[in-house]
Scaffold this motif. Structure first.
Motif, PDB file in Angstrom:
ATOM      1  N   LYS A 137      -1.353   3.159  -2.388  1.00 52.61           N
ATOM      2  CA  LYS A 137      -2.107   4.340  -1.967  1.00 52.61           C
ATOM      3  C   LYS A 137      -1.206   5.517  -1.606  1.00 52.61           C
ATOM      4  O   LYS A 137      -1.629   6.668  -1.685  1.00 52.61           O
ATOM      5  CB  LYS A 137      -2.991   3.998  -0.754  1.00 52.61           C
ATOM      6  CG  LYS A 137      -4.032   2.934  -1.038  1.00 52.61           C
ATOM      7  CD  LYS A 137      -4.964   3.330  -2.186  1.00 52.61           C
ATOM      8  CE  LYS A 137      -5.950   2.226  -2.512  1.00 52.61           C
ATOM      9  NZ  LYS A 137      -6.761   2.563  -3.719  1.00 52.61           N
ATOM     10  N   LEU A 138       0.037   5.231  -1.180  1.00 50.01           N
ATOM     11  CA  LEU A 138       0.966   6.301  -0.803  1.00 50.01           C
ATOM     12  C   LEU A 138       2.330   6.034  -1.440  1.00 50.01           C
ATOM     13  O   LEU A 138       2.909   4.962  -1.253  1.00 50.01           O
ATOM     14  CB  LEU A 138       1.130   6.387   0.711  1.00 50.01           C
ATOM     15  CG  LEU A 138       2.197   7.369   1.220  1.00 50.01           C
ATOM     16  CD1 LEU A 138       1.796   8.812   0.904  1.00 50.01           C
ATOM     17  CD2 LEU A 138       2.443   7.189   2.719  1.00 50.01           C
ATOM     18  N   LEU A 139       2.819   7.031  -2.179  1.00 52.15           N
ATOM     19  CA  LEU A 139       4.159   6.971  -2.753  1.00 52.15           C
ATOM     20  C   LEU A 139       4.964   8.126  -2.182  1.00 52.15           C
ATOM     21  O   LEU A 139       4.616   9.295  -2.375  1.00 52.15           O
ATOM     22  CB  LEU A 139       4.094   7.073  -4.280  1.00 52.15           C
ATOM     23  CG  LEU A 139       5.435   7.127  -5.026  1.00 52.15           C
ATOM     24  CD1 LEU A 139       6.274   5.891  -4.740  1.00 52.15           C
ATOM     25  CD2 LEU A 139       5.200   7.279  -6.529  1.00 52.15           C
ATOM     26  N   VAL A 140       6.019   7.811  -1.464  1.00 47.77           N
ATOM     27  CA  VAL A 140       6.883   8.831  -0.877  1.00 47.77           C
ATOM     28  C   VAL A 140       8.155   8.908  -1.707  1.00 47.77           C
ATOM     29  O   VAL A 140       8.803   7.893  -1.969  1.00 47.77           O
ATOM     30  CB  VAL A 140       7.253   8.485   0.583  1.00 47.77           C
ATOM     31  CG1 VAL A 140       8.216   9.538   1.144  1.00 47.77           C
ATOM     32  CG2 VAL A 140       6.003   8.382   1.445  1.00 47.77           C
ATOM     33  N   GLU A 187       0.832  -1.207   0.000  1.00 50.99           N
ATOM     34  CA  GLU A 187       0.000   0.000   0.000  1.00 50.99           C
ATOM     35  C   GLU A 187       0.863   1.252   0.000  1.00 50.99           C
ATOM     36  O   GLU A 187       0.445   2.309  -0.472  1.00 50.99           O
ATOM     37  CB  GLU A 187      -0.904   0.003   1.226  1.00 50.99           C
ATOM     38  CG  GLU A 187      -1.839   1.191   1.320  1.00 50.99           C
ATOM     39  CD  GLU A 187      -2.779   1.104   2.506  1.00 50.99           C
ATOM     40  OE1 GLU A 187      -3.165   2.172   3.034  1.00 50.99           O
ATOM     41  OE2 GLU A 187      -3.124  -0.024   2.915  1.00 50.99           O
ATOM     42  N   ILE A 188       2.107   1.122   0.513  1.00 50.05           N
ATOM     43  CA  ILE A 188       3.027   2.255   0.625  1.00 50.05           C
ATOM     44  C   ILE A 188       4.346   1.894  -0.047  1.00 50.05           C
ATOM     45  O   ILE A 188       4.852   0.784   0.111  1.00 50.05           O
ATOM     46  CB  ILE A 188       3.291   2.607   2.098  1.00 50.05           C
ATOM     47  CG1 ILE A 188       1.974   2.944   2.817  1.00 50.05           C
ATOM     48  CG2 ILE A 188       4.276   3.774   2.208  1.00 50.05           C
ATOM     49  CD1 ILE A 188       2.122   3.075   4.324  1.00 50.05           C
ATOM     50  N   VAL A 189       4.903   2.857  -0.791  1.00 45.48           N
ATOM     51  CA  VAL A 189       6.219   2.683  -1.408  1.00 45.48           C
ATOM     52  C   VAL A 189       7.049   3.926  -1.127  1.00 45.48           C
ATOM     53  O   VAL A 189       6.562   5.056  -1.267  1.00 45.48           O
ATOM     54  CB  VAL A 189       6.115   2.456  -2.928  1.00 45.48           C
ATOM     55  CG1 VAL A 189       7.497   2.530  -3.579  1.00 45.48           C
ATOM     56  CG2 VAL A 189       5.475   1.112  -3.223  1.00 45.48           C
ATOM     57  N   VAL A 190       8.297   3.718  -0.724  1.00 48.39           N
ATOM     58  CA  VAL A 190       9.249   4.813  -0.548  1.00 48.39           C
ATOM     59  C   VAL A 190      10.276   4.713  -1.662  1.00 48.39           C
ATOM     60  O   VAL A 190      10.987   3.707  -1.768  1.00 48.39           O
ATOM     61  CB  VAL A 190       9.947   4.745   0.829  1.00 48.39           C
ATOM     62  CG1 VAL A 190      10.981   5.870   0.957  1.00 48.39           C
ATOM     63  CG2 VAL A 190       8.920   4.835   1.953  1.00 48.39           C
ATOM     64  N   ALA A 191      10.340   5.732  -2.513  1.00 52.84           N
ATOM     65  CA  ALA A 191      11.249   5.739  -3.666  1.00 52.84           C
ATOM     66  C   ALA A 191      12.430   6.663  -3.392  1.00 52.84           C
ATOM     67  O   ALA A 191      12.268   7.754  -2.844  1.00 52.84           O
ATOM     68  CB  ALA A 191      10.511   6.200  -4.917  1.00 52.84           C
ATOM     69  N   MET A 192      13.617   6.218  -3.785  1.00 51.42           N
ATOM     70  CA  MET A 192      14.821   7.035  -3.627  1.00 51.42           C
ATOM     71  C   MET A 192      15.056   7.851  -4.886  1.00 51.42           C
ATOM     72  O   MET A 192      15.392   7.306  -5.944  1.00 51.42           O
ATOM     73  CB  MET A 192      16.022   6.145  -3.324  1.00 51.42           C
ATOM     74  CG  MET A 192      17.362   6.864  -3.351  1.00 51.42           C
ATOM     75  SD  MET A 192      17.481   8.332  -2.277  1.00 51.42           S
ATOM     76  CE  MET A 192      17.560   7.571  -0.665  1.00 51.42           C
TER      77      MET A 192
END
Length: 321
Positions: A74-77, A51-56
């Motif tokens: 639902k959330l892309l950081v 549901e959440i992804v943290v991209a560098m």
């Protein structure tokens, strides 16, 4: 049931020690990926249940097709407050909230790397170090001075201005150009405003690029521009690769129409093994490490955790649109 979160492109395997993730692990199952996914199918298979992804930064692109194949997302950081690899319109269309992170206000990381490249290539630091360590050879090259030489800066923003300040400290003549640069702005930075891009390229011994990539700046340095440079001049690019025509740059380096290049950015990253930039002797190449410092990572990952906390609380922060 915990929410699943994927942290992408953690090349150095440091994401979990750069921030306090314990504040969310009661509610979130954090999964870290060190390997870069070059194939969309591989990416979707790895994070499809998240549901959440943290991209560098811009290491992994998220376009319309990718969003359509990640219905649970639902959330892309993204680290930083700007990421040209994320299609924000497509994210909104698929109901994905995109949030950014703060930066390090005092960070001079890219400025420092720019000077590492300038000094490294002008004095052949890597070649001399390799010679000593491999066969004991002593003084195999002749360096190029920077004192009294002209540093040409393309893009006199915050980074360009700091690069200029260091150049002046080294006793260089510093000139700058960009399409919207004014005499007043150049004077405030203590540098000479070049009369044109052509004049800057013709007269500079080192040309350092510090522009934001856009449709206006893409390919702004092409074959004609590279031909204007002195055969003894060096090109430094720590901004974005497409600002320079890559095929034209390779040709200029292979034919020695310029002395060399210091590069930290490439059109395809990680840089393919077959890329000439890996083997050209007049290229000092680094793997896009301009922003890769401990202080930067600590802020980015800490803010990523806070973004996730805010999202879970129903009040997302630092949203991008």
């Amino acid at each position: 049931m915990k929410v699943r979160c994927a942290v992408l492109d953690d090349y150095q395997n440091v994401a979990l020690c750069m921030a306090d993730w314990s504040t969310i692990t009661e509610d979130v199952d954090v999964r870290v990926f060190n390997k870069h996914f070059t194939d969309e199918n591989e990416l979707v298979n790895a994070i499809g249940d998240c549901e959440i992804v943290v991209a560098m930064r811009e290491r992994t692109p998220f376009g319309a097709t990718t969003f359509s194949r990640l219905p649970l997302l639902k959330l892309l950081v993204t680290t930083g407050m700007r990421n040209s690899s994320i299609d924000l319109a497509a994210a909104a269309q698929h109901g994905v909230t995109v949030c950014g992170t703060g930066g390090v206000s005092h960070s001079k990381a890219t400025v420092e790397l720019t000077w590492a490249l300038i000094l490294g290539i002008s004095r052949h630091i890597v070649l001399e170090n390799r010679a000593i360590q491999t066969n004991g050879s002593w003084q195999t090259t002749i360096g190029t001075d920077i004192y009294g030489k002209q540093l040409g800066i393309i893009g006199l923003g915050k980074i360009g201005t700091d690069v200029a300040r260091v150049g002046k400290a080294f006793g260089m003549e510093v000139a700058a150009w960009s399409e919207n640069l004014t005499e007043e702005r150049a004077s405030a930075a203590g540098v000479r405003l070049a009369s044109s891009k052509d004049e800057l390229l013709k007269t500079s011994d080192y040309v350092s690029i510090h522009l934001v990539l856009s449709e206006r700046t893409k390919g702004i340095i092409g074959a004609h521009d590279l031909q204007l440079m002195k055969p003894s001049a060096y090109l430094i690019n720590t901004s974005r690769a497409p600002i320079v025509d890559q095929a034209a740059l390779i040709d200029a380096l292979q034919n020695r129409s310029i002395a060399g290049a210091g590069l930290d950015v490439y059109e395809i990253e990680p840089l393919p093994e077959s890329s000439p930039f890996r083997s050209l002797p007049n290229v000092l190449a680094t793997p896009h490490i301009g922003y890769v410092t401990r202080s930067t990572y600590e802020v980015w990952y800490s803010d990523a955790v806070k973004d996730i906390q805010a999202y879970l609380a129903g009040s997302p922060v630092r949203t991008l649109s």
